[in-house]
Design an enzyme around this catalytic site. Structure first.
Site, PDB file in Angstrom:
ATOM      1  N   GLU A   1      40.954  43.683  38.240  1.00 51.19           N
ATOM      2  CA  GLU A   1      40.971  44.193  39.605  1.00 51.19           C
ATOM      3  C   GLU A   1      41.805  43.271  40.495  1.00 51.19           C
ATOM      4  OE1 GLU A   1      37.053  44.168  41.225  1.00 51.19           O
ATOM      5  OE2 GLU A   1      37.702  44.679  43.250  1.00 51.19           O
TER       6      GLU A   1
ATOM      7  N   ASP B   1      35.291  42.318  40.025  1.00 51.13           N
ATOM      8  CA  ASP B   1      34.422  41.441  40.812  1.00 51.13           C
ATOM      9  C   ASP B   1      32.975  41.915  40.725  1.00 51.13           C
ATOM     10  OD1 ASP B   1      36.549  39.961  41.611  1.00 51.13           O
ATOM     11  OD2 ASP B   1      36.824  41.020  43.521  1.00 51.13           O
TER      12      ASP B   1
ATOM     13  N   ASP C   1      30.929  42.626  42.903  1.00 59.89           N
ATOM     14  CA  ASP C   1      30.458  43.182  44.175  1.00 59.89           C
ATOM     15  C   ASP C   1      30.506  44.711  44.103  1.00 59.89           C
ATOM     16  OD1 ASP C   1      33.122  43.778  44.265  1.00 59.89           O
ATOM     17  OD2 ASP C   1      33.609  42.390  45.884  1.00 59.89           O
TER      18      ASP C   1
ATOM     19  N   ASP D   1      32.518  46.900  45.424  1.00 58.75           N
ATOM     20  CA  ASP D   1      33.838  47.453  45.097  1.00 58.75           C
ATOM     21  C   ASP D   1      34.130  47.348  43.603  1.00 58.75           C
ATOM     22  OD1 ASP D   1      34.473  48.290  47.549  1.00 58.75           O
ATOM     23  OD2 ASP D   1      35.986  46.735  47.979  1.00 58.75           O
TER      24      ASP D   1
END
Ligand code: 0RA
Length: 694
Positions: free
Chosen positions: A460, A553, A555, A557
């Site tokens: 990403e 990541d 998180d 997203d």
């Protein structure tokens, strides 16, 4: 998420596989001795046979319940539950209560007739035979057995018994409460009368045996998914779940409108074109139920069941259904002159686009292509489903011309789009995003050309991509950075998805193509010529990497990108997941610096705290990584990429949970923004945990 135990392990090669035989400590001689001590009464030939049977189950759980881990553990539950559901199919049970107890034991209680306790041949009770004999199931008792019976592999409750430290069966029948207790499958009491009964029923209570199983803790998500599924398929039945330790998980499942409600729930996030259409017919001891609803998006969901068991590979019920849908919609469109004389007929894919369907059959002696019942092959089912759906749909279209027009329009759009998709896929091959070897410019490829050795990291963001490039082993590890979020492939048409730069790069890097299916083969027709008709295959043989590692990541997203990638693979490259080639990288969330030289990495807060409490020196500093981009190449290598010490988690698609997967995809990817947004924000982490086996 099942986090692998140790940081220095390489669990990826074992994940989800059956434990090696060495893990099961069960010596046959010892076993027979201990059994001999426990068994009361005569040591007859039948006894010995039973003992050998139980011993075999304990020795090789995989042969009977799939594996000796999580899957087998939940299979033990399914065997017991399905016995109760069979009693529902027979018409005698309308309530099943499942309890997860504090000590890790589980109980399943039904209000059916109660397993018979009368003496069977040679002075053994019918109950004891069911509990200790492989495959005994409901077969015993003339006239008492079932007409219709589910049961996953038909191994029966004796397997659950054999794999339990203890099991207690309590039966209410003839005004009495009977009980028998078993240890490791062996009866340790007689069938005793322990009280007076008001009603009838059976209660099974067992503790999975950690001596022969590597997993003994029930996962309420999996348990509840099966209860929900059974509830949709048996509208008269109420199922309850209670987790004594976590009361928030308690839930009751009861769907008065059965599979129609299932269709509505599957389509919750979509915009429906019609009210669900329901067909139902009973003939020659077979019962067929079909519910269908079109929605404005493009994906097809067909869930097929026989005797409460899901057939992910379809079979005669599905092919009968598809043939009828295709035939009737073509006939109608021609009759109304919506398809002109010279124009082509719709293929099954055209008429199935945007369709959600549930097919549920109840029949005696169904036949399947294999033990796991993933495909139904009973021939008579095809004609019955075909004529039921054919008659029903024809009448429906004639009575509802407005809906009929929308359905035909949709098929027509699908037909054209398929032609466009074929052209777009051709264009991808020639796209200038590819370098002279046909590979995307953004790909940092590895040197090796042996797919078995090669790994592709899908990363990403450009900055994390840069670190990954610095961290990789150039010989075997390739890096493909993805910019931003890839297109939401569930909502987008395939031709649109193929215009997306990130998707094109991904397809080109993998080198195996993409599946665009015309559906002809499913109809039993000859596959069409690839070039002429745009029937494109996903070819696992051409795949350039056998480990495809998604590195995002930790998180929301990152979770979203991960889900989108998995969705894309699931929809268009399913063999990739089935082959076990897709993995998730597990970058650490925390770094604990001890003095100036030592660093410890932790996956989550729990591990962080454990590390900190183990530190001898007091001065340490904890930092939380905000994203992969914050890690330098060395850190990324040590923690996440180097096979020596990284953790990888294999993405495994569990067919048994297809209903749940469909529910998740529809909620996450449907057209209506609101349910989707809410779902992503609240469950982004949970979603992936729940639907993909790590
Ligand atoms: C066969 C015959 C009868 C009951 C059952 C099977 C039975 C089995 C299970 C397993 C779990 N729950 C169950 N409930 C019932 C009894 C036939 C009769 O009473 O006439």
């Amino acid at each position: 998420m099942a986090t692998p135990e140790k940081f220095d392990e390489q669990p990826e090669d074992d994940m989800g596989q059956q434990g090696s035989e060495e893990e099961v400590h069960f010596e046959s001689e010892e076993a027979t001795e201990s059994i001999a001590k426990k068994v009361e009464g005569d040591y007859t030939a039948e006894n010995i046979q039973v003992l050998e049977g139980l011993e075999a189950v304990r020795h090789r759980p995989g042969m009977y319940v799939g594996d000796n881990g999580k899957k087998g553990l939940h299979h033990m539950f399914r065997e017991v539950l399905d016995n109760g559901v069979d009693e529902t199919l027979a018409g005698y049970c309308d309530r099943i209560d499942v309890v997860l107890h504090e000590d890790g034991s589980m109980s399943v209680e039904d209000n059916g007739r109660g397993i018979p306790v009368d003496m069977h041949e040679k002075g053994v009770s019918a109950l004891q035979i069911v509990m200790t004999t492989l495959h005994a199931g409901g077969k015993f008792g003339d006239g008492g057995g079932y007409k219709v019976s589910g049961g996953l592999h038909g191994v029966g409750v004796s397997c659950t018994n054999a794999l339990s430290s203890w099991m207690e069966t309590t039966i209410q029948r003839d005004g009495k409460v009977y009980r028998q207790r078993y240890e490791q499958g062996i009866p340790v009491t007689e069938v005793e009368v322990v009280g007076k009964a008001k009603g009838t029923g059976t209660r099974q209570h067992w503790l999975p045996d950690g001596d022969v199983l590597t997993a003994t803790v029930y996962d309420s998500t999996i348990v509840k998914a099966r209860l929900r599924e059974v509830a949709y398929l048996n509208p008269g039945l109420t199922l309850t779940f209670a987790n004594i330790k976590v009361p928030e998980e308690d839930e009751t499942f009861h769907y008065e409108r059965g599979i129609v409600q299932l269709i509505e729930d599957l389509n919750e996030a979509y915009e429906p074109i019609n009210e669900p259409i329901y067909f139902h017919r009973v003939r020659e001891g077979m019962e067929v139920e079909v519910a269908i609803q079109y929605q404005t998006a493009y994906n097809t969901t067909i869930l097929a069941y026989s005797n409460n068991i899901h057939q992910p590979d379809g079979g005669t019920h599905v092919s009968g259904f598809m043939t009828a849908m295709t035939r009737v919609i073509n006939q109608y469109a021609r009759k109304m002159n919506l398809i002109k004389e010279k124009e082509k007929n719709f293929t099954s894919d055209d008429v199935l686009e945007g369709l959600t369907a549930v097919i549920a059959l109840k029949l005696e002696n169904p036949s399947y292509n294999s033990q796991d019942k993933v495909k139904l092959v009973t021939p008579e089912v095809q004609g019955l489903t075909n004529s039921l759906v054919g008659d029903g749909l024809q009448t429906y279209l004639e009575e509802n011309p407005k809906v009929a027009k929308r359905i035909v329009d949709k098929a027509m759009i699908a037909q054209r789009a398929r032609e466009e998709a074929r052209k777009a896929a051709e264009a991808v091959k020639r796209s200038n995003a590819m370098d002279s070897f046909g590979l995307p410019g953004k790909l940092s490829d590895c040197v090796s050309r042996d797919p078995q050795l090669c790994e592709l990291f899908i990363v990403e963001g450009e900055s994390a991509g840069g670190s990954a490039k610095g961290a990789r082993d150039r010989v075997t590890q390739a890096v493909l950075p993805l910019r931003g979020k890839i297109l939401n492939v569930e909502r987008a048409r395939l031709d649109k998805a193929l215009e997306n730069e990130e998707i094109k790069n991904l397809i080109a890097a993998l080198g195996a193509g993409i599946a665009i299916n015309t559906g002809r083969e499913e109809q039993g027709e000859e596959p069409l010529d690839e070039k002429k008709n745009g029937h494109q295959h996903f070819d696992l043989e051409k795949l350039r990497y056998h480990k495809i590692i998604i590195m995002t990541d930790a998180d929301v997203d990152g979770e979203h990108i991960r889900t989108l990638l998995l969705t894309f693979f699931y929809r268009y490259m399913k063999p990739l997941i089935e082959a076990g080639y897709v993995y998730l990288a597990q970058p650490p969330l925390y770094v604990i610096k001890e003095g100036n030289t030592t660093r410890h990495y932790a996956m989550d807060a729990e591990e962080r705290d454990r590390i900190i409490s183990g530190l001898k020196r007091r001065n340490h500093e904890v930092t939380r990584f905000k994203g992969l981009g914050e890690m330098n190449a060395e850190e990324l290598e040590v923690t996440t990429m180097n096979p020596e010490n990284r953790r990888l988690v294999k993405v495994e698609f569990d067919g048994e949970r297809d209903l749940q997967v469909e529910m998740m995809f529809s909620r996450l990817m449907g057209d209506k923004v609101e349910p989707r947004r809410e779902f992503i924000e609240r469950h982004a982490k949970e979603v992936t945990d729940l639907d993909w086996h790590y």
